[in-house]
Enzyme design. Structure first.
Site, PDB file in Angstrom:
ATOM      1  CD  GLU A  82     -21.642 -14.626  21.923  1.00  0.00           C
ATOM      2  OE1 GLU A  82     -20.846 -15.220  22.675  1.00  0.00           O
ATOM      3  OE2 GLU A  82     -22.679 -14.083  22.337  1.00  0.00           O
ATOM      4  CG  ASP A  83     -22.005 -15.320  15.856  1.00  0.00           C
ATOM      5  OD1 ASP A  83     -22.537 -14.878  16.896  1.00  0.00           O
ATOM      6  OD2 ASP A  83     -21.379 -14.607  15.056  1.00  0.00           O
TER       7      ASP A  83
END
Ligand code: MN
Length: 732
Positions: A82-83
């Site tokens: 996600e990051d």
């Protein structure tokens, strides 16, 4: 309340190595540690700490729960997709498929936008959460992730604190409870309480603090007494006092409407021993010495709670009237109560983790489904029924997909992007031209899966719903929308065709020099419609417009209705001839006013008894009898002569050709023959021809009938056959 534990690299690895010793496993965890630290090196948390601190904490907590190496690895990596935009393939390459799947599972759940979505109730969220996780390890990583986020919530904005806390209380705490993670649940609940209702939180906390010394003294005294008692009987045991967490005190005060001292004065002591038998024996000695409160003995050893909790609970009173709740359990029961299912799936070296097998084992042990039942609905429904419902509902019937913004859409299993489109908005459905699922363009009939991110491409120029769409969609919602759209289109088309039908009829009347005004009479046409088994005038006009009914037949009926038809053939010169019916030989016909005339039936239109007929005076062959609308005598008015059927001759039969137009299929001919036989007509001949389009077929049938009524019945029943488009009489 705050857990201010600072985890260091050393602490993390010490914890891991306390139960994981395999070199490969340790190497993988070390690699994940370095990898995550590197990937997140430029990111900071709101607290200002490096982002990696969060990941190390998650890994550490998982290690305290004795999670397996894959779970810890995935815990460290859980934010990389996600990051840091790490693709799943990279995780498969660098670690393994299992780790990559876990990280992906956590990432998907993280994309759910629970708090922003008012449409879904908390119960639904829990359901969705669990359905999406599939692997219990994903849920555990997510719970631990949330726990650490809650511990560090003070650094975020007040709005975000409230949002996160309410989501945690509604979704995560009940899941932690049901999975038996008592510690995690209690800690999260107190943190939620702190952020959601600071005033009451501080009130309860200060009350607890004020009574702490007094409480500790009383508990310690009781512990000494019980220890002495049990030592006398040579038990192996541990005994300790415990305090209720703040949120549970507050909840009891509000939901059970009790005063603080009523709840808090219930001191709690726990005895942990070796065997089940020891538990019952200890209970006996305690009850012998102290007075048990009636109705407060609970045997969760014989009858475990749904989350596998086992223990004996009893409430006793000392000589001074202090009340104690005593819990008695074995070591194993204690670890299950504290760590929930973690106690069961906790990692044992030399055993391959098989997520399916593990899930199954946990389900069996935990009565997993029963758990979900109580999560979904506390109502007293029949357990088996609920069990089936939930299995269907969660694991079979429903999928959960998301909009690009993370809104969860619940659809039945087998649903397609088109169902999704209609769920978003009817117009989105009508104008859908394609869909993007997880970033890839896919056809509208693709089967969606839980966790898919779905986007619909629309166009104002879209051709719109078609019959085919009904086969693509699974939800009745979408089906209904498509049907009503198609109906509307159909109605508009139908109106156009009705207008067209009216024009065709008017043109036909003109062609036959019939007066439009008198024939286009509504009442007459309604009657004609009835004769063709049409519902009404509109249906008749529609059939004419669609050319699904023969004009010849329509005209025949119309002229029948309008007896004045013959006048328009300009037979006025014969009107004065007296009508003296006479037998007319074998044809069953008679010519008005003329006897003994050679008379025969025309081979072109082959009139049948009951048809409107007219005689045609041939040169040397007497009178040929035609149907009055036969095109072969049109414009021959000067040679026409009025003829009648002989009223009482019912024995005679008449041959006639009819044409059946149909789309070709097996048994069509045999079905036609069957109908002919059913209506007691004689089959005199049959020719069929497949049309050049290879789809349609015409069948010419020669039948011998007694009258038009028999012929009409015969024809209308052939028309009812499957695939038959039209049946008409042939004029050669
Ligand atoms: Mn995280």
């Amino acid at each position: 309340m705050k857990n201010n534990l600072v985890v260091t690299r050393e602490m993390f690895f010490d914890q891991v190595k306390s139960y994981i010793t395999e070199p490969d496993s340790l190497a993988m965890i070390e690699k994940a540690y370095e990898y995550a630290e590197d990937k997140h090196k430029d990111q900071k948390r709101k607290s200002g700490e490096p982002y990696f601190v969060h990941l190390m904490n998650v890994g550490y907590i998982l290690a305290t729960l004795h999670a397996g190496p894959q779970t810890i690895t995935a815990g460290l990596l859980h934010d990389t997709m996600e990051d840091c935009d790490v693709p799943k393939e990279e995780l498969v390459r660098e670690f393994d498929q299992d780790v990559a799947n876990l990280v992906e599972g956590v990432t998907k759940i993280g994309r759910l936008a629970f708090a922003d979505d008012k449409e879904y109730e908390a119960a639904n969220h829990r359901k969705i959460f669990i359905a999406m996780a599939k692997d219990v390890r994903v849920i555990i990583i997510k719970l631990v992730d949330r726990l650490h986020n809650m511990r560090t919530l003070e650094y975020t904005s007040p709005e975000s604190q409230v949002r996160k806390a309410s989501e945690t209380l509604a979704v995560y705490c009940p899941i932690a409870h049901r999975l038996g993670f008592g510690d995690i649940k209690n800690e999260m609940e107190d943190l939620c309480f702190y952020y959601l209702d600071p005033q009451h939180y501080h009130e309860v906390a200060s009350l607890v603090e004020a009574k702490k010394r007094e409480r500790e003294a009383k508990v310690n005294h009781m512990i000494e007494e019980i220890t002495e008692l049990l030592n006398e009987h040579n038990f192996e045991f541990r005994i300790f006092g415990r305090s209720k967490h703040l949120y549970s005190i507050y909840k009891k005060m509000t939901t059970k409407n009790k005063r603080f001292d009523e709840i808090f004065d219930l001191y709690a002591i726990r005895v942990v021993t070796r065997t089940e038998l020891n538990c019952y024996e200890i209970l006996g000695y305690i009850h012998a010495k102290y007075r048990p409160m009636p109705g407060r003995l609970k045997d969760y050893i014989a009858m475990p709670k749904v989350n596998m909790y086992q223990s004996i609970h009893t409430t006793i009173m000392d000589n001074e009237g202090n009340i104690f709740e005593v819990q008695i359990r074995t070591e194993e029961m204690d670890s299950v109560a504290e760590q929930g299912i973690a106690a069961h799936w906790s990692y044992k070296e030399g055993r391959l983790y098989n997520s399916e097998k593990e899930q199954k084992e946990i389900e069996n042990k935990l009565s997993w489904y029963h758990d979900m039942i109580s999560m979904m609905d506390e109502a007293d429904l029949d357990h088996n029924e609920m069990l089936n419902t939930i299995q269907k509902d969660i694991f079979e019937a429903n999928i959960y997909v998301m909009t690009p913004k993370g809104r969860v859409i619940e659809l039945p299993n087998g649903a397609t992007p088109l169902d999704f489109a209609y769920r978003i908005h009817t117009e989105v459905g009508h104008n859908a031209i394609g869909s993007i699922v997880n970033g890839a363009l896919v056809p509208l009939n693709t089967k969606l899966q839980t966790g898919d991110v779905v986007q619909i491409k629309t166009s104002k120029q879209a051709t719109g719903p078609s019959e085919d769409w009904l086969k693509i969609v699974k939800t009745s919602h979408a089906k209904n929308k498509i049907k009503s759209y198609l109906q509307k289109v159909e109605e508009e088309k139908r109106k156009e065709i009705i207008v067209k039908g009216e024009k065709i009829l008017a043109d036909e009347l003109k062609k036959r020099s019939l007066e439009e005004k008198s024939y286009m009479d509504r009442a007459t046409l309604e009657k004609v419609a009835g004769q063709f088994n049409f519902k009404d005038y509109q249906d008749l006009m529609y059939a004419i417009g669609m050319k699904s009914v023969s004009m010849v037949q329509i005209m025949e009926k119309l002229t029948n209705q309008k007896r004045s038809a013959l006048e328009s053939f300009d037979l006025s010169r014969l009107f004065n001839i007296k009508n003296r019916p006479k037998p007319a030989g074998r044809t069953g016909l008679q010519v008005e006013g003329i006897d003994n005339m050679k008379i025969s039936i025309a081979g072109c239109c082959m009139p049948v008894y009951g048809d409107d007929i007219v005689g045609y005076i041939t040169k040397g062959q007497g009178v040929k009898v035609h149907r009055s609308d036969c095109p072969n005598i049109r414009g021959q008015n000067s040679r026409l002569i009025r003829v009648h059927w002989e009223e009482d001759d019912t024995t005679k039969q008449y041959d006639c050709w009819i044409k059946v137009e149909a789309s070709d299929r097996s048994y069509l001919i045999s079905d036609i023959v069957t109908v002919v036989a059913q209506y007691k007509a004689q089959l005199m001949g049959i020719n069929s021809e497949v049309l050049p389009d290879k789809v349609n077929v015409t069948v010419d049938v020669k039948v011998r009938v007694s009258n038009t009524e028999q012929l009409r019945l015969l024809m209308s029943n052939i028309r009812k056959l499957d695939s038959v488009v039209d049946v008409s009489r042939i004029i050669k």
